[in-house]
Design an enzyme around this catalytic site. Structure first.
Site, mmCIF file in Angstrom:
data_model
loop_
_atom_site.group_PDB
_atom_site.id
_atom_site.type_symbol
_atom_site.label_atom_id
_atom_site.label_comp_id
_atom_site.label_asym_id
_atom_site.label_seq_id
_atom_site.Cartn_x
_atom_site.Cartn_y
_atom_site.Cartn_z
ATOM 1 N N ARG A 104 0.840 -1.198 0.000
ATOM 2 C CA ARG A 104 0.000 0.000 0.000
ATOM 3 C C ARG A 104 0.872 1.243 0.000
ATOM 4 O O ARG A 104 1.753 1.390 0.853
ATOM 5 C CB ARG A 104 -0.923 -0.015 1.226
ATOM 6 C CG ARG A 104 -1.976 1.072 1.200
ATOM 7 C CD ARG A 104 -3.012 0.885 2.295
ATOM 8 N NE ARG A 104 -2.456 1.118 3.627
ATOM 9 C CZ ARG A 104 -3.185 1.211 4.718
ATOM 10 N NH1 ARG A 104 -4.489 1.042 4.642
ATOM 11 N NH2 ARG A 104 -2.622 1.424 5.890
ATOM 12 N N THR A 108 -0.989 7.585 -0.816
ATOM 13 C CA THR A 108 -2.312 7.482 -1.442
ATOM 14 C C THR A 108 -3.134 6.330 -0.878
ATOM 15 O O THR A 108 -4.345 6.277 -1.092
ATOM 16 C CB THR A 108 -2.164 7.257 -2.954
ATOM 17 O OG1 THR A 108 -1.546 5.970 -3.192
ATOM 18 C CG2 THR A 108 -1.304 8.346 -3.584
ATOM 19 N N ASP A 200 -1.018 -3.209 13.317
ATOM 20 C CA ASP A 200 -0.584 -3.782 12.033
ATOM 21 C C ASP A 200 -0.521 -5.295 12.159
ATOM 22 O O ASP A 200 0.341 -5.840 12.844
ATOM 23 C CB ASP A 200 0.787 -3.210 11.652
ATOM 24 C CG ASP A 200 1.183 -3.618 10.242
ATOM 25 O OD1 ASP A 200 1.325 -4.829 9.979
ATOM 26 O OD2 ASP A 200 1.384 -2.732 9.395
ATOM 27 N N ASP A 203 2.892 -7.029 11.077
ATOM 28 C CA ASP A 203 3.957 -6.852 12.057
ATOM 29 C C ASP A 203 3.732 -7.722 13.277
ATOM 30 O O ASP A 203 4.676 -8.309 13.828
ATOM 31 C CB ASP A 203 4.047 -5.390 12.475
ATOM 32 C CG ASP A 203 4.726 -4.509 11.422
ATOM 33 O OD1 ASP A 203 5.465 -5.071 10.587
ATOM 34 O OD2 ASP A 203 4.513 -3.299 11.441
#
Length: 209
Positions: A104, A108, A200, A203
């Protein structure tokens, strides 16, 4: 329109609460993610086709219901989606596994493909796309686009945590895809993270942060 199924099973709710906790370590987080995926597979595989098969029990011959072939594919969105694969394979051990690599853009938030490998007969398989988080919906939409471009048709999306924004985007782009969610959260924050979420997922699964 594909259905959106949010699990209310006590075990799934309990285990989802455990992985939300910031104090849950990598080993436990990874294990519980697999357990949730395994539990979700029970419901999300409900429409797999069955056929009549004759067998012999220790008592007599009888006709039983068994899966009509084992034409299932699991397609994790790399890298976090890998954390759900082993749990599904516990239930459907002969499934084939494809992979879609997306990243990603930090500015944006748009997804970009860097890897895509599917089983040759993906067009004939029931496909479970996995990603722990359905946030903006961009990665899920892109992944399913790539699968359809390669012939995939019968697609189900499975995630642990979803934001309403991501659900709406995925439904609008792919109204034929069923969405199975362990927990539906409140919203996205300004950084496109799900609130309250779990941080996340990649992670936390792989211990990289």
């Amino acid at each position: 329109m594909g259905k959106v199924y949010v699990f209310d099973h006590p075990l799934i709710q309990h285990k989802t609460a455990m992985i939300r906790d910031k104090n849950t370590g990598t080993k436990d987080f990874r294990q519980i993610v697999g357990e949730i995926a395994m539990l979700m597979t029970y419901e999300s595989s409900r429409d797999l086709a069955l056929e009549d098969v004759k067998i012999e029990t220790p008592i007599c011959e009888t006709t039983v219901k068994m899966l009509k072939g084992e034409d299932v594919a699991i397609v994790p969105i790399l890298r976090a989606g890998l954390g759900m694969v082993d749990g599904i394979l516990q239930i459907i051990p002969n499934a084939k596994v494809g992979h879609i690599g997306l990243y990603r853009d930090p500015e944006t938030h748009e997804p970009h493909e860097y890897y895509c490998k599917m089983p040759d007969d993906i067009d004939k398989r029931k496909i479970f796309v996995t990603d722990p988080m359905l946030a903006t919906g961009g990665s899920a939409v892109a992944a399913i686009n790539f699968i359809k471009e390669r012939g995939g048709k019968d697609i189900t999306f499975m995630c642990l945590i979803a934001a309403p924004e991501g659900i709406e985007v995925l439904q609008k782009a792919h109204p034929d895809v069923d969405i199975f969610i362990a927990a539906k959260d409140e919203c996205l924050n300004e950084h496109a993270y799900i609130v309250p979420g779990l941080g996340d997922a990649g992670d936390r699964i792989f211990g990289t942060k």
